[in-house]
Design an enzyme around this catalytic site. Structure first.
Site, PDB file in Angstrom:
ATOM      1  N   GLU B 203       0.824  -1.207   0.000  1.00 25.01           N
ATOM      2  CA  GLU B 203       0.000   0.000   0.000  1.00 25.01           C
ATOM      3  C   GLU B 203       0.862   1.262   0.000  1.00 25.01           C
ATOM      4  OE1 GLU B 203      -1.371  -2.814   1.493  1.00 25.01           O
ATOM      5  OE2 GLU B 203      -2.729  -2.679  -0.200  1.00 25.01           O
ATOM      6  N   ASN B 269      -1.080  -7.422  -4.408  1.00 26.49           N
ATOM      7  CA  ASN B 269      -1.717  -6.576  -5.413  1.00 26.49           C
ATOM      8  C   ASN B 269      -0.727  -5.608  -6.057  1.00 26.49           C
ATOM      9  OD1 ASN B 269      -2.022  -5.263  -2.581  1.00 26.49           O
ATOM     10  ND2 ASN B 269      -2.144  -3.564  -4.012  1.00 26.49           N
ATOM     11  N   ASP B 312      -7.506  -4.899  -5.135  1.00 24.95           N
ATOM     12  CA  ASP B 312      -6.678  -5.256  -3.981  1.00 24.95           C
ATOM     13  C   ASP B 312      -6.808  -6.729  -3.604  1.00 24.95           C
ATOM     14  OD1 ASP B 312      -4.907  -5.020  -1.880  1.00 24.95           O
ATOM     15  OD2 ASP B 312      -6.299  -3.996  -0.533  1.00 24.95           O
TER      16      ASP B 312
END
Lengths: 268, 544
Positions: B203, B269, B312
């Protein structure tokens, strides 16, 4: 003489500014006032930051998500802007709540504070109704207090409304009264339980998990059942609150809304 | 010198003894003998121990113990509890070696306790910097062991080696710069004399990799980038420079096949998570299963579950390896229930796609083609206004361990039938900041959805049975030779199901979320079952 007074003035100014410099810097963030960053642009910037750094846990609209609680209807741990600033800057110890990125300026943090405040605002609107009349309706003709408590008085078959004005705005309150079946929170669903002997007991869904259920029946009795010990059970997601709002006159409705909206925590 | 030789001789003599631990009288032999690579390869032969995160190198999360079985599991009772001093939801799976248990704690600590009583031998507290960038809590999922040494990942993206008898630090290697968003939470995997380990930070716009370190020195032996550099043709699957910040983290523990010398690892991801416009292309090797040569780290094959992912859906699951007969032929298989809500059976020698079917509610794909590539349904991408798609961000399942039982030949997974509104946003990359490009929101309260343990036939992908959990579970699963399936729930229940029928046989409320997988071991002839709930590690055994 004129020369001298000029000198005095300069010296005083110099001293004053020296003082300013040498006074131990108070935590700058705490001194800054959130209200410096409350323009619509600040709020929009705050929203952007929130979506980037916080939305993954708290939901993109701050309405709650996988990892973090709802931030749109009051807070559990803070009550002031400075407190909010502190949580956003440093996170909460012993929890998943991490602070904003170190690279973010105090200014950005204040923008996030303003954004969150904008979601939690209870604007001082001028409502048409009369709150005193509303209070009488609540306890009297409306029969609301048979199910709802306000400041320790009333029933238990609906939410405690002592601070409902903080979490619901006037439009939402109107809809609560006229369309109770819309978006009933799971806590207020009904569980209808058929025991092994065929007898039935039903009540508000206070707790449910894979193995058990806990309910409150219409007489405010508490019951607990193991799911494998009953014959069957059924969830009813409609509201148990009567749509009284539809039978009241429109001015009575306005009065009730004015009363409900005035229900807040006492300002200290 | 003299003493050293004697010590060594004793050590060698002691090695074969471990298997008989359960027969010897308590207190007559010292606990803990060194864990050689041979012991790890043959971990299934000593079910009294739980020698690594997933139990065995094939990661079946299966205990060969059968003292607790589907007719007496109702007599389980609490033996001891260990309270982790840090309040958090523990994600640890303890390791047990000859009566000593190693428990990792938030943020990056480890404690050694007596597996029979839960009482402490030693504790190692890892010193962390105060500028960590962590996405999802201060977690650690467990240690790996080789010889006398424990290996642990830390939140500041270091790998540490700790002496298993004393808790002393042996070496401390930085694997990446934590200030750029790298962190480490998963248990490492021992492969021969190497420590193989992944990285978190998907992230934060990192570039992912899988690393291998020399167990003795901590020197890096190889690094396999999960996003190929510009000298590789697969780099073309990333528009422009997007590969530099493409995420594809590797924050889970992989598996190993000693016969093929292949290390299997899942990747996360592509970044930014929800806005794929800036990284058009398949984004290899994000959301993939990788097969890496155990000696060189070279990629032998990959299988991408979700090309150009915009939801995601990390392929951060533990790969389960097993050999099964399919159409009259013995096949070396890999089983994988993916966060994208599809279950896959692959040939683990070649990466060939054999079976693929949804195992949880999904609306994003019309199905899989003959190569296992998803056929996307129209209008299921995140939008500025928001778009409802199943599975939700958290996936049809997630990182918590699935399990397999060689007795039932079934694969067991924690499935979730949910949905989310997915939003897309424009975002620029800033080093060390989150880089996600959007977000999500659940449209209805959680009570409207539910989880289920689903038992899947790996030959067909069909669901044999399911056991519903309300409202939800994020717990891993253990199977046992007693034909039991153990797991937990978000509201703190720990339970046992019949592995054949899915019938519930026993449950207890442990009071806080179970967010990890159970494990089992035996001391002094008694089988124990352990699971962490909230910040407490609970251990159960049969009533005397």
């Amino acid at each position: 003489m004129p020369m001298r007074s000029l000198w005095t003035i300069t010296a005083t100014a110099l001293l004053a500014s020296l003082c300013l410099i040498t006074t131990p810097a108070a935590p700058r963030a705490q001194e800054l006032n959130a209200h410096e960053f409350t323009t619509p642009l600040d709020i929009r910037m705050g929203e952007r930051l929130f979506q980037q750094q916080c939305g993954r846990c708290h939901g993109i609209d701050a309405g709650g998500g996988e990892l973090g609680p709802d931030l749109t209807s009051g807070y559990r741990t803070v009550s002031t802007d400075a407190g909010l600033f502190d949580i956003i800057r440093n996170g909460l110890p012993n929890s998943q709540m991490i602070g904003i990125s170190r690279a973010s300026t105090d200014q950005s943090v204040w923008m996030v504070v303003s954004y969150l405040n904008s979601l939690n605002e209870t604007p001082d609107v001028n409502l048409p109704g009369n709150a005193t009349n509303g209070e009488q309706l609540f306890a009297g003709k409306g029969n609301c207090s048979s199910c709802h408590m306000v400041n320790g008085q009333g029933g238990r078959r609906g939410q405690d409304l002592s601070r409902v004005g903080e979490r619901r705005d006037p439009d939402e309150l109107r809809s609560d009264l006229q369309n109770p079946d819309e978006e009933v929170p799971p806590r207020w669903w009904t569980l209808r339980v058929t025991r092994q002997d065929g007898s039935v007991v039903q009540g508000l869904r206070m707790g449910e998990d894979t193995f058990s259920m806990r309910i409150m029946d219409a007489d405010e009795n508490l019951w607990s059942f193991a799911k494998d010990s009953v014959q069957s059970y059924e969830r009813i997601t409609a509201s148990t609150m009567p749509a009284t709002g539809r039978t009241l006159t429109s001015s009575e409705l306005d009065d009730l809304i004015a009363y409900l909206y005035s229900l807040r925590r006492e300002e200290s | 010198m003299q003493r050293l030789t004697i010590g060594l001789a004793l050590l060698i003599a002691a090695v074969p003894v471990h298997g008989q631990e359960s027969e010897s009288t308590p207190g007559s032999t010292p606990l803990f003998s060194p864990v050689t690579w041979e012991r790890l390869v043959n971990a299934a032969d000593e079910p009294e121990n739980w020698l690594m995160y997933s139990g065995t190198l094939d990661s079946q999360h299966y205990s060969g113990l059968d003292q607790v079985h589907n007719r007496n599991v109702g007599e389980l009772e609490l033996k001891w509890a260990y309270q982790i001093p840090q309040l958090d939801r523990s994600e640890t799976v303890p390791v047990v070696v000859d009566g000593v248990m190693f428990i990792t704690e938030a943020p990056s600590n480890v404690v050694a306790v007596d597996a029979e009583t839960g009482l402490q031998y030693w504790r190692y507290n890892h010193e962390l910097p105060d500028d960590l960038r962590i996405c999802c809590g201060r977690n650690n999922r467990g240690v790996a062991i080789l010889g006398d040494t424990l290996y642990m990942s830390t939140l500041d993206a270091h790998l540490v080696a700790i002496d298993a008898r004393s808790g002393n630090l042996l070496w401390n290697a930085e694997t990446a710069d934590h200030r750029a968003g790298y962190s480490k939470t998963a248990a490492p995997l021992i492969v021969k004399d190497q420590v193989v380990t992944g990285i978190a930070g998907g992230e934060f716009g990192i570039r992912g990799f899988v690393d291998s370190y020399d167990a003795a020195s901590g020197d890096r032996a190889w690094r396999a980038w999960t996003i190929p550099g510009p000298d590789h043709p697969d780099n073309q699957t990333w528009a422009g420079d997007s590969w530099r910040t493409g995420g594809s983290a590797s924050w889970i523990t992989g598996s190993y096949d000693p016969d093929l010398d292949l290390v299997y690892w899942g990747t996360g991801n592509p970044g930014p998570d929800w806005n794929g416009d800036v990284r058009l292309g398949d984004n290899l090797y994000s959301d993939s299963a990788l097969a890496l040569n155990g000696t060189t780290g070279n990629m032998e094959w990959y299988f991408q579950f979700t090309p150009w992912d915009v939801h995601d859906w990390d392929a951060i699951q533990v790969p389960i390896l097993a050999d099964l007969e399919i159409d009259g032929e013995m096949r070396k298989l890999m089983m994988w229930a993916n966060r994208n809500a599809f279950y896959y059976t692959l040939d683990r020698e070649t990466g060939e796609f054999l079976v693929g079917k949804p195992f949880a509610k999904q609306t994003w794909a019309e199905g899989l083609d003959s190569n296992g590539r998803p056929i996307r349904a129209p209008n299921k991408l995140p939008t500025p206004e928001g778009n409802i798609v199943s599975p939700p961000v958290g996936g049809g399942t997630n990182w918590f361990s699935p399990a397999y039982s060689p007795r039932t030949e079934l694969f067991y997974v924690q499935a979730y039938d949910g949905e989310d509104i997915f939003y897309k946003r424009d975002e620029d990359y800033v080093e060390g900041d989150q880089f996600t490009g959007g977000g999500s929101q659940r449209p209805l309260p959680i009570e409207n959805y539910q989880s289920a343990i689903r038992a899947i036939d790996p030959r067909t992908g069909d669901i044999r049975w399911e056991y519903e959990i309300q409202p939800r579970s994020t717990a891993g699963i253990m199977t046992t030779a007693g034909d039991l399936v153990f797991s937990g729930s978000v509201d703190g229940f720990f339970y046992a199901l019949d592995a054949v029928s899915g019938e519930e046989l026993w449950h207890i409320n442990l009071g806080r979320r179970i967010h990890t997988a159970p494990m089992s071991y035996s001391v002094n002839g008694k089988q124990h079952v352990t699971v962490a709930a909230g910040n407490v590690v609970y251990t159960f055994a049969l009533n005397e």
